[in-house]
Structure formats: C-alpha cells, structure tokens
Write a protein that holds these residues in place. Structure first.
Motif, mmCIF file in Angstrom:
data_model
loop_
_atom_site.group_PDB
_atom_site.id
_atom_site.type_symbol
_atom_site.label_atom_id
_atom_site.label_comp_id
_atom_site.label_asym_id
_atom_site.label_seq_id
_atom_site.Cartn_x
_atom_site.Cartn_y
_atom_site.Cartn_z
ATOM 1 N N MET A 72 0.853 -1.184 0.000
ATOM 2 C CA MET A 72 0.000 0.000 0.000
ATOM 3 C C MET A 72 0.890 1.236 0.000
ATOM 4 O O MET A 72 1.812 1.347 0.790
ATOM 5 N N ASP A 73 0.627 2.164 -0.919
ATOM 6 C CA ASP A 73 1.501 3.336 -1.002
ATOM 7 C C ASP A 73 1.151 4.378 0.066
ATOM 8 O O ASP A 73 0.109 4.312 0.711
ATOM 9 N N GLY A 74 2.076 5.331 0.227
ATOM 10 C CA GLY A 74 1.917 6.342 1.272
ATOM 11 C C GLY A 74 0.692 7.210 1.090
ATOM 12 O O GLY A 74 0.077 7.647 2.060
ATOM 13 N N GLY A 75 0.308 7.483 -0.169
ATOM 14 C CA GLY A 75 -0.867 8.306 -0.428
ATOM 15 C C GLY A 75 -2.144 7.640 0.050
ATOM 16 O O GLY A 75 -3.018 8.287 0.622
ATOM 17 N N VAL A 76 -2.248 6.325 -0.169
ATOM 18 C CA VAL A 76 -3.429 5.580 0.276
ATOM 19 C C VAL A 76 -3.480 5.562 1.797
ATOM 20 O O VAL A 76 -4.531 5.800 2.403
ATOM 21 N N ARG A 131 -5.668 7.404 7.002
ATOM 22 C CA ARG A 131 -5.478 8.058 8.305
ATOM 23 C C ARG A 131 -6.394 9.270 8.433
ATOM 24 O O ARG A 131 -7.030 9.474 9.466
ATOM 25 N N GLU A 132 -6.465 10.061 7.369
ATOM 26 C CA GLU A 132 -7.330 11.252 7.407
ATOM 27 C C GLU A 132 -8.795 10.849 7.525
ATOM 28 O O GLU A 132 -9.557 11.483 8.241
ATOM 29 N N GLN A 133 -9.168 9.773 6.844
ATOM 30 C CA GLN A 133 -10.555 9.290 6.933
ATOM 31 C C GLN A 133 -10.871 8.837 8.364
ATOM 32 O O GLN A 133 -11.941 9.127 8.887
ATOM 33 N N THR A 134 -9.928 8.154 9.005
ATOM 34 C CA THR A 134 -10.129 7.714 10.389
ATOM 35 C C THR A 134 -10.278 8.918 11.304
ATOM 36 O O THR A 134 -11.163 8.956 12.168
ATOM 37 N N ARG A 135 -9.444 9.915 11.112
ATOM 38 C CA ARG A 135 -9.520 11.130 11.929
ATOM 39 C C ARG A 135 -10.876 11.809 11.755
ATOM 40 O O ARG A 135 -11.522 12.197 12.723
#
Length: 197
Positions: free
Chosen positions: A1-5, A10-14
């Motif tokens: 999984m790449d860093g962008g995904v 992470r942003e979605q979880t936040r």
C-alpha cells in the motif's frame, strides 16, 4: 500500500472520529462520554484513536475547533453579506447569538469548552476562531467615526463576553425563540449606545 493511500486512510479515520464523537459530546456532554463509546461509534480501535489524538481531551479540542470554525464562518458570511459597516457588525453579532444557541454548539463551545480545556486555552481558541473578526469590525467603525473613539480591545472582549453570556442564558430558556429575540433587542440597544452622535 503506497503512502498516499495510507495518508488518505489516516485522514478518513480522523474525520470519522470527529464526526462520531461530536454528537456524543453535544448530546450528553464531555463528562458522560467514554472513549470506548467513541471508538465503538467510529468503528475503530482505541489504538487508532491514540494514533490521532492524545486522548479524549485532545479529541474534544479538535471537535471544539471544528465547531468554533463553523460558527465563525457562519458569522463572517452573514456579516459580509452587508454593505454598510454598521449593518455588518449588527448582522455578525446577531448571527453569533443565533448560531451559538444551537444545543450542540452551546454545550461544546460554551459549556464544556472552558470547563474541559480551562479558561485560558478556551479563550485563546475563541480569539483564534472569531474574536479577531470582532476587533477588526470595531476598529473599522472607530476609524470611520461610526463609533466614538475608544480602546477597541477591551470593547471587543466586553461584547464577546456579553454575547457568550447571553448564549448561556438562552441555553436554559424555556422559551428560546422569544428569549433570543429579547436578547438580541437588548444587545442591539447596547451596541447602539456606542454609536457616535
């Protein structure tokens, strides 16, 4: 999984933690909501919460910042719709009173905010979100001669305090619509007293 995904996840979880905790804090208050309930509502683990926030107080701080930002944006949009500087001040103050009487906003922004974070931190956040707009509006009115010359910073703090107190009073009102009208009438009369004759 790449860093962008991973970054998007992470942003979605936040965002999910903020979205799910906000109504819990608004409806029941900070003290009545536990971390287990928040992570269950968000569908994440406590570890995921601690990855984004230091704990419940830090999550609440982020929710408060979101609420303050939304109220400030609503006030600014309402004020900016007016061409006349005096009308802008009145529209902004009325928009603040109206927006801050929403039950979720009241509890998060005016009741739990100062209690959870402490007065100094809450005040700094409030100033960062909206108090600067009030200072700018008052400064403009003094420079135009609409308001008699006076020290703007203390005036802004006094007006902000009056509006916050009115919103807290309205929180306990048995007749919020009528009392909102009465509070606005009193505030408008107070503001009128500052106009240069």
């Amino acid at each position: 999984m790449d860093g962008g995904v991973r970054s998007r996840q992470r942003e979605q979880t936040r965002r999910t933690l903020l979205r799910e905790s906000r109504p819990l804090f608004a409806e029941r208050g900070y003290g009545a909501v536990g971390l287990a309930e928040i992570v269950r509502a968000a569908g994440v683990t406590k570890g995921a919460l601690y990855h984004h926030f230091e704990g419940k107080a830090d999550l609440f701080r982020a929710v408060l910042a979101e609420v303050q930002g939304e109220v400030a944006a609503r006030v600014a949009a309402t004020a900016d719709a007016e061409d006349d500087p005096w009308a802008r001040l009145l529209a902004g103050c009325k928009a603040f009173l109206t927006a801050s009487t929403a039950p979720g906003v009241q509890r998060i922004m005016l009741v739990d905010g100062p209690a959870v974070l402490g007065w100094s931190e809450w005040r700094a956040m409030d100033e960062g979100a909206s108090a600067r707009h009030l200072v700018d509006a008052l400064t403009d009115l003094v420079e135009r001669g609409t308001i008699a010359p006076c020290p703007v910073e203390p005036l802004a703090h006094l007006l902000s305090g009056a509006m916050n107190e009115a919103a807290l009073w309205l929180a306990g009102s048995a007749r919020p619509d009528r009392d909102l009208d009465d509070a606005w009438a009193a505030l408008a009369r107070m503001l009128e007293a500052f106009r240069a004759r």
